[in-house]
Design an enzyme around this catalytic site. Structure first.
Site: not given
Ligand code: AP5
Length: 214
Positions: A13, A85, A124, A157, A168
């Site tokens: 994402k 979420r 990552r 991370r 998660r």
């Molecule tokens: P990447 O693009 O980083 O994936 P992502 O979907 O953004 O993954 P996240 O882990 O950041 O999402 P998340 O939703 O768990 O975490 P967030 O930061 O929002 O890609 C992942 C890897 O794959 C990278 O290395 C990339 O290079 C590679 N890649 C990408 N596309 C690829 C492809 N097509 N092919 C091959 N490789 C690829 O949230 C973190 C924490 O914050 C949560 O756990 C929670 O505690 C809190 N939080 C955030 N938002 C909220 C909310 N709205 N409500 C409550 N808590 C929240």
């Protein structure tokens, strides 16, 4: 245009949101990036969010809704990655947008298997300075573990350890997956096969956005 990105951790994402925002001049709101910055700086929000994030759990809805209301820009295309979420967050977003006379145009679901998520997240690396994201195999930096853009040493991370990733994924299934039906019932859900290479996923995403814009 207002786009919401849905999908499990590691589905890509953030990677796709950054590309789209750069390409189209959209504002990219990543609640995960905002929270990690708040934790690093030790702000009141960061202090409250830290333990939830380390455990791989969601930060409480009231904090997240207040945050999105604070950062949401006026009058621009927006891609929101990581919010909503939970169903209460989605309802709060709808209320906030409807007060401004706008609404979510598309919810894009990034569809991917748990096994692929584990491979992606354990490989990552992120830049703590400019936020660029790499994968040691699929999207490696030019120099080992150093950011292409700003030369800062890349970090893994804390919540990308396998046991936290599994937690998660469970939280995603229980609390976030119900949003798929929420947006489907509004007729605005689009599903992308996110297991393909970054450029392939992006071409599909761009086509969908361009179609909607016409
Ligand atoms: P990447 O693009 O980083 O994936 P992502 O979907 O953004 O993954 P996240 O882990 O950041 O999402 P998340 O939703 O768990 O975490 P967030 O930061 O929002 O890609 C992942 C890897 O794959 C990278 O290395 C990339 O290079 C590679 N890649 C990408 N596309 C690829 C492809 N097509 N092919 C091959 N490789 C690829 O949230 C973190 C924490 O914050 C949560 O756990 C929670 O505690 C809190 N939080 C955030 N938002 C909220 C909310 N709205 N409500 C409550 N808590 C929240």
């Amino acid at each position: 245009m207002i786009l919401v990105f849905l999908g499990p951790p590691g589905a890509g994402k953030g990677t796709q949101a950054k590309k789209l925002a750069e390409d189209k001049g959209f504002v990219h709101i990543s609640t995960g990036d905002i929270l990690r910055d708040a934790v690093r700086k030790g702000t009141p929000l960061g202090k409250k969010a830290k333990e939830y994030m380390e455990r791989g759990e969601l930060v409480p809805d009231d904090l997240m809704v207040a945050l999105i209301e604070e950062v949401f820009p006026e009058g621009r295309g927006v891609v929101i990655d990581g919010f909503p979420r939970t169903v209460p967050q989605a309802e709060a977003l709808d209320r906030m947008l409807s007060k401004r006379g706008i609404r979510v145009d598309r919810a894009v679901l990034f569809d991917i298997s748990d096994e692929e998520v584990i491979t992606r997240l354990t490989g990552r690396r992120s830049c703590p300075n400019c936020g660029a994201v790499y994968h040691m195999k699929f999207n490696p930096p030019r120099r080992d573990e150093v950011c292409n853009r700003c030369g800062t040493k890349l970090l893994q991370r804390e919540d990308d350890r396998e046991e936290v990733v599994r937690r998660r994924l469970k939280v995603y299934r229980e609390q976030t997956a119900p949003l798929v039906d929420y947006y489907r019932s509004k007729g605005i859900l689009i599903t992308l096969d996110a297991s393909r290479p970054i450029e392939e996923v992006y071409q599909d995403l761009k086509r969908l956005v361009d179609e909607k814009g016409n």
